[in-house]
Design a protein around this motif. Structure first.
Motif, short mmCIF file in Angstrom:
data_model
loop_
_atom_site.label_atom_id
_atom_site.label_comp_id
_atom_site.label_asym_id
_atom_site.label_seq_id
_atom_site.Cartn_x
_atom_site.Cartn_y
_atom_site.Cartn_z
N ALA A 122 30.77 34.49 36.31
CA ALA A 122 30.60 35.88 36.76
C ALA A 122 31.94 36.61 36.75
CB ALA A 122 29.99 35.91 38.15
N LEU A 123 33.00 35.93 37.19
CA LEU A 123 34.33 36.55 37.19
C LEU A 123 34.80 36.83 35.76
CD1 LEU A 123 35.94 34.35 39.97
CD2 LEU A 123 35.50 36.80 40.14
N LYS A 124 34.56 35.88 34.87
CA LYS A 124 34.94 36.07 33.48
C LYS A 124 34.18 37.23 32.85
CE LYS A 124 36.74 33.36 30.85
NZ LYS A 124 38.04 33.32 30.14
N ALA A 125 32.89 37.35 33.21
CA ALA A 125 32.07 38.45 32.68
C ALA A 125 32.62 39.80 33.14
CB ALA A 125 30.62 38.27 33.12
N MET A 126 33.24 39.84 34.32
CA MET A 126 33.85 41.06 34.83
C MET A 126 35.14 41.40 34.08
SD MET A 126 33.38 40.18 38.90
CE MET A 126 34.89 41.07 39.28
N GLY A 127 35.74 40.40 33.43
CA GLY A 127 37.01 40.59 32.76
C GLY A 127 38.18 39.94 33.45
N VAL A 128 37.91 39.28 34.61
CA VAL A 128 38.96 38.58 35.35
C VAL A 128 39.33 37.29 34.63
CG1 VAL A 128 39.49 37.40 37.53
CG2 VAL A 128 38.23 39.57 37.55
N LYS A 129 40.62 36.98 34.59
CA LYS A 129 41.07 35.72 33.97
C LYS A 129 41.19 34.63 35.04
CE LYS A 129 43.55 37.88 30.13
NZ LYS A 129 43.15 39.26 30.45
N LEU A 130 41.18 33.38 34.60
CA LEU A 130 41.23 32.24 35.51
C LEU A 130 42.33 31.29 35.08
CD1 LEU A 130 37.40 31.47 35.62
CD2 LEU A 130 38.72 32.66 37.39
N SER A 131 43.10 30.81 36.05
CA SER A 131 44.12 29.80 35.74
C SER A 131 44.01 28.63 36.70
CB SER A 131 45.52 30.40 35.79
OG SER A 131 45.85 30.81 37.10
N LEU A 132 44.42 27.46 36.23
CA LEU A 132 44.38 26.24 37.03
C LEU A 132 45.79 25.88 37.43
CD1 LEU A 132 42.80 23.87 38.20
CD2 LEU A 132 42.97 22.73 35.98
N ASP A 133 46.06 25.93 38.72
CA ASP A 133 47.40 25.71 39.25
C ASP A 133 47.74 24.23 39.29
OD1 ASP A 133 49.81 26.57 40.22
OD2 ASP A 133 49.11 27.04 42.22
N ALA A 177 37.37 47.44 42.75
CA ALA A 177 36.84 48.81 42.74
C ALA A 177 37.55 49.67 43.78
CB ALA A 177 35.34 48.78 42.99
N THR A 178 37.78 49.10 44.96
CA THR A 178 38.42 49.85 46.04
C THR A 178 39.86 50.23 45.69
OG1 THR A 178 37.05 48.74 47.70
CG2 THR A 178 39.07 49.79 48.49
N SER A 179 40.55 49.30 45.05
CA SER A 179 41.96 49.54 44.71
C SER A 179 42.11 50.35 43.43
CB SER A 179 42.69 48.20 44.54
OG SER A 179 42.19 47.49 43.41
N GLY A 180 41.13 50.24 42.54
CA GLY A 180 41.24 50.90 41.24
C GLY A 180 41.92 50.03 40.19
N LEU A 181 42.19 48.76 40.52
CA LEU A 181 42.84 47.86 39.57
C LEU A 181 41.82 47.35 38.55
CD1 LEU A 181 45.53 46.29 38.93
CD2 LEU A 181 44.56 44.40 40.27
N SER A 182 42.17 47.40 37.29
CA SER A 182 41.30 46.92 36.23
C SER A 182 41.13 45.40 36.32
CB SER A 182 41.88 47.28 34.87
OG SER A 182 41.20 46.60 33.84
N ALA A 183 39.91 44.92 36.12
CA ALA A 183 39.63 43.48 36.17
C ALA A 183 40.46 42.73 35.14
CB ALA A 183 38.14 43.22 35.95
N SER A 184 40.73 43.35 34.01
CA SER A 184 41.49 42.70 32.94
C SER A 184 42.93 42.44 33.33
CB SER A 184 41.44 43.53 31.67
OG SER A 184 42.06 44.79 31.88
N ARG A 185 43.40 43.09 34.40
CA ARG A 185 44.77 42.89 34.88
C ARG A 185 44.83 41.90 36.04
NH1 ARG A 185 47.24 48.31 36.56
NH2 ARG A 185 49.04 46.94 36.87
N CYS A 186 43.71 41.27 36.35
CA CYS A 186 43.64 40.35 37.49
C CYS A 186 43.40 38.93 37.00
CB CYS A 186 42.53 40.78 38.43
SG CYS A 186 42.34 39.71 39.89
N GLU A 187 44.19 38.00 37.51
CA GLU A 187 44.01 36.58 37.20
C GLU A 187 43.91 35.81 38.50
OE1 GLU A 187 45.56 33.13 34.16
OE2 GLU A 187 46.56 35.07 34.22
N ILE A 188 42.87 35.01 38.64
CA ILE A 188 42.68 34.19 39.83
C ILE A 188 43.20 32.79 39.55
CG2 ILE A 188 40.94 33.06 41.26
CD1 ILE A 188 39.36 35.63 41.23
N GLU A 189 44.12 32.34 40.40
CA GLU A 189 44.66 30.99 40.27
C GLU A 189 43.93 30.07 41.23
OE1 GLU A 189 48.82 30.46 40.46
OE2 GLU A 189 49.28 32.23 39.23
N VAL A 190 43.35 29.02 40.68
CA VAL A 190 42.65 28.03 41.50
C VAL A 190 43.67 27.01 41.97
CG1 VAL A 190 40.79 26.34 41.59
CG2 VAL A 190 40.56 28.37 40.16
N THR A 191 43.95 27.01 43.27
CA THR A 191 44.94 26.09 43.82
C THR A 191 44.29 24.73 44.09
OG1 THR A 191 44.52 26.86 46.08
CG2 THR A 191 46.26 27.96 44.86
#
Length: 255
Positions: free
Chosen positions: A145-156, A114-128
């Protein structure tokens, strides 16, 4: 060899200074042959100890129980950088498996977006995979919760470390990142090639994309394309670059 306590003390003094900074490695979509995103990678150039690998200082932070978030460590967070990229370019950020057990994680990510203005759909969290995922109930709740926001998840680093097939049953990953150790030996008819092909088939059956790490030659890239890998990154495509070099890379690959 660095003394662990000395490194942790020096790291505290490096937070939010020019010593700690982000570089960005492009992710190539193998279907379109265009850059589809960048992975944000932290670097530490200590005036006393020189360049210190994140494998060292992030692991030390985890072991000390004081893992810090990206936004607490660097003065120019990657969300603020990525919002200036074209809309079709995503940002991948590494999060420790330990961070997934932090009940405040979804709120933190939401606030940063929200602070940056970046869309959640453009964000992917990599679990290291520097540590196993602890408190799977909290981790699962956070991921949902992250998926519900639109954030994607990847397994490193899938195929090494603590990750196993159980993770695919428990957690809603969008992408599996195949460890570079398998990519290095991906010549036809090798064990590594058969493992990579098997992972791609399995992941696609789950509706999950596959990204190959550590691509260092045209032969490796061509082989990955032939066996149906979705994305790739590595030095053959590009080394990690500072934020100011990203427009030139996008021009080179995408236009």
């Amino acid at each position: 060899m660095f003394n662990s306590n000395d490194v942790l003390i020096a790291l505290q003094g490096a937070l939010n200074t020019s010593q700690l900074y982000m570089v960005y490695q492009p992710i190539l979509n193998l279907h379109t042959q265009k850059i589809c995103g960048f992975e944000a990678l932290m670097r530490w150039n200590s005036p006393d100890m020189g360049m210190i690998s994140p494998d060292i200082f992030i692991t030390l932070l985890e072991k000390s129980g004081s893992i810090a978030s990206v936004e607490e460590m660097v003065s120019n967070p990657p969300w603020d950088v990525a919002v200036r990229w074209p809309e079709n370019i995503s940002l991948s950020i590494n999060f420790s498996a330990l961070e997934l057990s932090d009940p405040q994680l979804p709120e933190r990510v939401s606030r940063n977006l929200a602070t940056s203005g970046l869309s959640a759909s453009r964000c992917e969290i990599e679990v290291t995979e520097t540590a196993p995922i602890r408190d799977s109930l909290v981790a699962s709740k956070n991921m949902s919760a992250l998926k519900a926001m639109g954030v994607k998840l990847s397994l490193d680093d899938f195929g090494t470390g603590h990750a196993n097939l159980d993770y695919l049953l428990k957690y809603p990953f969008d992408t599996l990142k195949i460890d570079k150790a398998f990519v290095a030996e991906i010549e036809p008819d090798t064990k590594s090639a058969k493992i990579v092909e098997g992972i791609i088939v399995l992941a696609h059956d789950f509706g999950i994309d596959v990204l190959a790490e550590g691509v260092e030659s045209k032969e490796q890239l061509d082989r990955l394309i032939r066996i149906g890998c979705d994305k790739a990154q590595g030095y053959y495509i590009s080394h990690p670059v500072p934020a100011e070099n990203i427009p030139a890379l996008l021009t080179q690959f995408n236009y």
